[in-house]
Design a protein around this motif. Structure first.
Motif, short mmCIF file in Angstrom:
data_model
loop_
_atom_site.label_atom_id
_atom_site.label_comp_id
_atom_site.label_asym_id
_atom_site.label_seq_id
_atom_site.Cartn_x
_atom_site.Cartn_y
_atom_site.Cartn_z
N ARG A 59 -13.04 -26.91 30.31
CA ARG A 59 -13.59 -26.45 30.02
C ARG A 59 -12.31 -25.64 28.87
NH1 ARG A 59 -17.11 -29.09 31.92
NH2 ARG A 59 -17.78 -28.53 33.62
N PHE A 102 -21.96 -22.10 30.22
CA PHE A 102 -22.32 -23.07 30.67
C PHE A 102 -20.95 -22.78 31.77
CE2 PHE A 102 -20.64 -27.36 31.90
CZ PHE A 102 -21.96 -27.76 32.63
N GLU A 105 -20.00 -20.28 34.49
CA GLU A 105 -20.68 -21.05 35.49
C GLU A 105 -20.32 -21.96 36.49
OE1 GLU A 105 -25.12 -20.90 34.15
OE2 GLU A 105 -25.08 -18.98 34.28
N HIS A 106 -19.81 -22.82 35.27
CA HIS A 106 -18.98 -24.07 35.94
C HIS A 106 -17.23 -24.39 35.71
CE1 HIS A 106 -23.06 -24.76 35.18
NE2 HIS A 106 -23.48 -24.83 36.65
N GLU A 108 -15.02 -25.19 37.22
CA GLU A 108 -14.25 -26.67 37.32
C GLU A 108 -14.76 -27.74 37.03
OE1 GLU A 108 -18.31 -27.41 38.42
OE2 GLU A 108 -17.06 -25.40 39.34
N THR A 109 -13.09 -28.37 35.94
CA THR A 109 -13.10 -29.56 35.32
C THR A 109 -14.25 -30.61 35.72
OG1 THR A 109 -11.07 -30.35 36.09
CG2 THR A 109 -10.92 -28.38 34.05
N GLU A 110 -14.32 -31.15 35.23
CA GLU A 110 -15.14 -32.88 35.38
C GLU A 110 -14.55 -33.67 35.08
OE1 GLU A 110 -19.08 -32.95 33.52
OE2 GLU A 110 -19.50 -30.88 33.96
#
Length: 173
Positions: A59, A102, A105-106, A108-110
């Motif tokens: 992110r 995106f 809204e998201h 948190e890291t993936e």
């Protein structure tokens, strides 16, 4: 007289053989040089793709956006078969806003997918057509196509199509 003719024939044959070997040697060197250049470009493209992926999954918008061409004609397309969704963004402003939204809204890291080491590359001057497959921890198998452009000596993304096939458990549903 006969000896002179034989000597001339032998000398002319040697001269013809020597002159034929030189272009072959030059062609071989040119091919080797071209392979080295292609491999250098492939590695540079690979670095751009992996760094863009890292930035997206972590992110980091600022790092992510440096890997893209900022042009009104670029495209970004997602086909997600397991989710039955499709999205298309055209132009840098739309793509940039899509990614910013995106990431907001998201936040948190993936989990980072395994970074690429194998890609298929077709070079076209300052452009390249790149294809590869990747396993994503959350989305499963993905096939990616990237259009790359060399801008000021750096490879950047000018187009992207991602097809998400999902994990094997999703594929059997």
């Amino acid at each position: 007289m006969k000896f002179k003719k034989i000597l001339m024939l032998v000398l002319s044959s040697l001269l013809a053989t020597t002159s034929c070997e030189e272009p072959n040697k030059q062609q071989g060197e040119a091919i080797t040089s071209q392979k080295v250049i292609i491999e250098q470009e492939r590695k540079a493209i690979l670095a751009t793709l992996n760094n863009e992926t890292k930035a997206a999954f972590q992110r980091d918008y600022e790092a992510w956006q440096t890997k893209w061409v900022h042009d009104p004609d670029i495209t970004k397309i997602y086909l997600d078969f397991p989710e039955n969704t499709f999205s298309e963004s055209v132009g840098w402003n739309e793509i940039s806003q899509f990614v910013k939204t995106f990431m907001e809204e998201h936040p948190e890291t993936e989990p980072l997918p395994e970074l690429l080491d194998e890609i298929e590359v077709r070079l076209y001057g300052n452009g390249a057509w790149v294809t590869y497959e990747q396993q994503d921890a959350l989305r499963g198998r993905k096939r990616e196509t990237r259009l790359m452009e060399k801008v000021n000596g750096e490879w950047k993304i000018a187009g992207m199509q991602t097809t998400i096939y999902g994990s094997e458990t999703n594929e059997t549903k």
